[in-house]
Design a protein around this motif. Structure first.
Motif, short mmCIF file in Angstrom:
data_model
loop_
_atom_site.label_atom_id
_atom_site.label_comp_id
_atom_site.label_asym_id
_atom_site.label_seq_id
_atom_site.Cartn_x
_atom_site.Cartn_y
_atom_site.Cartn_z
N TRP A 1 0.81 -1.27 0.08
CA TRP A 1 0.05 -0.09 0.06
C TRP A 1 0.83 1.33 -0.06
O TRP A 1 0.59 2.26 -0.62
N MET B 1 0.79 4.35 -2.88
CA MET B 1 0.63 5.89 -2.76
C MET B 1 1.88 6.67 -2.91
O MET B 1 1.60 7.60 -3.62
N THR C 1 -4.04 9.78 -0.70
CA THR C 1 -3.25 9.45 -0.04
C THR C 1 -4.25 8.94 1.26
O THR C 1 -4.17 7.81 1.83
N GLY D 1 -6.75 6.55 0.39
CA GLY D 1 -6.29 5.42 0.01
C GLY D 1 -6.01 4.59 1.18
O GLY D 1 -6.23 3.35 1.34
N TYR E 1 -7.90 1.20 1.81
CA TYR E 1 -7.42 -0.23 2.23
C TYR E 1 -7.89 -0.55 3.43
O TYR E 1 -7.99 -1.83 3.66
N LEU F 1 -9.02 -1.00 -8.25
CA LEU F 1 -8.80 -0.27 -7.24
C LEU F 1 -9.54 0.96 -7.27
O LEU F 1 -9.98 1.61 -6.14
N PHE G 1 -9.90 4.13 -4.70
CA PHE G 1 -8.33 4.61 -4.71
C PHE G 1 -8.48 5.74 -5.81
O PHE G 1 -9.24 5.57 -7.04
N VAL H 1 -4.37 6.05 -9.40
CA VAL H 1 -4.41 4.50 -9.71
C VAL H 1 -4.51 4.33 -11.19
O VAL H 1 -5.23 3.19 -11.41
#
Length: 183
Positions: A35, A39, A98, A101, A105, A149, A154, A157
């Protein structure tokens, strides 16, 4: 003593060479590290990877060593603080991506999806060896992973960023045919 043959992109910069020799293309199976690398690849968009490498320690400090639980709790005040941090790439969109993200995650984790198992399963469970010597910007796999993703929330990506991530984390082995790290 004979000079090691490396991928041409490693150049002569000692930091870049060390990254190539010790990290790039080494299969990663740790979900949190995978991960973190994703990022960092997002921050690299539009820039060179050496820029990110030179700032990696500052990124780690700014984002709590990429602890997704801590990053997911970051608020607008944290974003404003990071926008003033000259040690990182000061892009609101990338900083917010981020934080988002980290939340994506953790949502995957909460739903029983281990990040490492998920991406490795998509790749067939083992490193994909590029046998052509031609390194594409993206592949069908990077497009599929990118789409999956994005569906999970996300950002930054796209298939080109995802392909660079797959290479960096050893999911795809794109070391040059004569590079000492190929095998």
């Amino acid at each position: 003593m004979k000079e090691l043959v490396r991928c041409s992109w490693a150049g002569s910069d000692p930091l870049y060479r060390a990254y190539h020799d010790e990290e790039w293309g080494v299969p990663l199976y740790d979900s949190r590290t995978l991960w973190e690398m994703l990022m960092l690849e997002g921050f690299q968009a539009g820039l060179s990877w050496i820029t990110i490498l030179r700032k990696r320690d500052a990124f780690r400090k700014a984002f709590h060593n990429f602890d997704p639980v801590k990053v997911a709790k970051m608020k607008e005040a944290d974003v404003e603080r990071l926008l003033e941090n000259p040690g990182i790439i000061r892009s609101r969109a990338k900083i917010e991506a981020t934080i988002g993200g980290a939340k994506a995650y953790l949502k995957m984790q909460a739903e029983g999806e281990d990040f490492s198992q998920w991406v490795w399963k998509m790749a067939g469970g083992k490193p994909i060896l590029n046998t052509t010597g031609v390194v594409p910007a993206k592949t069908a796999l990077s497009e599929e992973v990118s789409k999956a993703l994005k569906k999970r929330g996300f950002k930054f990506v796209g298939p080109v960023i995802v392909y660079a991530w797959l290479q960096a984390t050893g999911i795809v082995n794109d070391h040059a045919l004569k590079c000492f790290r190929r095998t």
